[in-house]
Motif scaffolding. Sequence first.
Motif, PDB file in Angstrom:
ATOM      1  N   MET A 213       0.828  -1.216   0.000  1.00 42.96           N
ATOM      2  CA  MET A 213       0.000   0.000   0.000  1.00 42.96           C
ATOM      3  C   MET A 213       0.856   1.256   0.000  1.00 42.96           C
ATOM      4  N   TYR A 214       2.145   1.123   0.352  1.00 44.74           N
ATOM      5  CA  TYR A 214       3.006   2.288   0.518  1.00 44.74           C
ATOM      6  C   TYR A 214       3.956   2.473  -0.656  1.00 44.74           C
ATOM      7  N   SER A 215       3.614   1.902  -1.813  1.00 49.33           N
ATOM      8  CA  SER A 215       4.477   2.048  -2.980  1.00 49.33           C
ATOM      9  C   SER A 215       4.558   3.507  -3.420  1.00 49.33           C
ATOM     10  N   VAL A 216       3.507   4.282  -3.116  1.00 49.73           N
ATOM     11  CA  VAL A 216       3.529   5.730  -3.354  1.00 49.73           C
ATOM     12  C   VAL A 216       3.819   6.414  -2.022  1.00 49.73           C
ATOM     13  N   THR A 217       4.863   7.230  -1.983  1.00 57.08           N
ATOM     14  CA  THR A 217       5.263   7.872  -0.727  1.00 57.08           C
ATOM     15  C   THR A 217       4.229   8.899  -0.299  1.00 57.08           C
ATOM     16  N   ARG A 218       3.756   8.749   0.923  1.00 60.83           N
ATOM     17  CA  ARG A 218       2.814   9.718   1.489  1.00 60.83           C
ATOM     18  C   ARG A 218       2.797   9.540   3.000  1.00 60.83           C
TER      19      ARG A 218
END
Length: 342
Positions: A213-218
């Motif tokens: 779920m954290y493949s996109v940094t946020r």
Amino acid sequence: VMNDIVTTMFNKKFMEELFKPQELYSKKALRTVYDRLAHASIMRLNQASMDKLYDLMTMAFKYQVLLCPRPKDILLVTFNHLDAIKDFVRDSPGILNQVDETFRQLIETYSCLSAGEFQLIRQTLLIFFQDMHIRVSIFLKDKVQNSNGRFVLPISGPVPWGTEVPGLIRMFNRSGDEVKRTEFTTDGNYVTPQREGSFDLYGDRVLKLGTNMYSVTRPVETHMSGSSKSLAAHAKENIAPNPLAKEELNLLARLLGGLEIKKPGGSETGFRLNLFTTDEEEEHAALTRPEELSYKVINIEATQEPGRRAELSRILGELEVAEPRPGSPGKGAALLALMDGL
């Protein structure tokens, strides 16, 4: 750290126990196992960070089970989990073999189940998580979770494999012949999936549930939902005495007592994992968390009684991998002994 945690998680004896037919673990027992696994390396977490990590895990898994297109896809979610774990330990053949063995056990045990049996599994898991509505910012930002902590079911996207896109009603007579067709419009934009996900040891799972779920940094934070009163009420129910609790925890004592937890020492320096921005924020979270929702981790001390000590010594002996010695009878025997230990 990842190698230590994965090795402990896929310990042969532990996996054998998990695959035995049994009732679902209680929330207390699950939290005890989870805490033990999280501390299976030199990494350490404070209570507040441990609570946050557990909340993230439970809500992410609930989301994955809830949004499965069909009950059997729970297996694909699990395979996505294992594929990611294998990627973590790809440079450690011994640990990779442990994960692959669990993979094979999953395929052997669950691939033959009917759709109805998978539906029972899915319902059982959802009943376990039904009172947990913790808000997670990554879900709130993606609009898959409401502000009250409940998940949003999509009304568009691919339909489950083996089903048709809604919009057509067919009527049949008693002989099974189609006699009438009626079309209707739907609010969703449905599509037919191109292929089914692979249920083999290797392959394209197609389903994205269970992937990172954290493949996109946020930024990600976990917040308690506004319905903490109802959560607290359910939490009180969960701490009610259970006549099976003693036997369940005795079993966990036997299982977990043999799992060696590495302590920082020698050249290794332990480190603490903080899931909050600052130490002050972590301390504040620990103080403001409702008492009813704090997980009381059970510390099992099973080394005092002679009987228990002998049992744990036996289990530890089974877990030890014999290292090949220079004076072994031959290369072939040493290799066989090493393979037996993996």
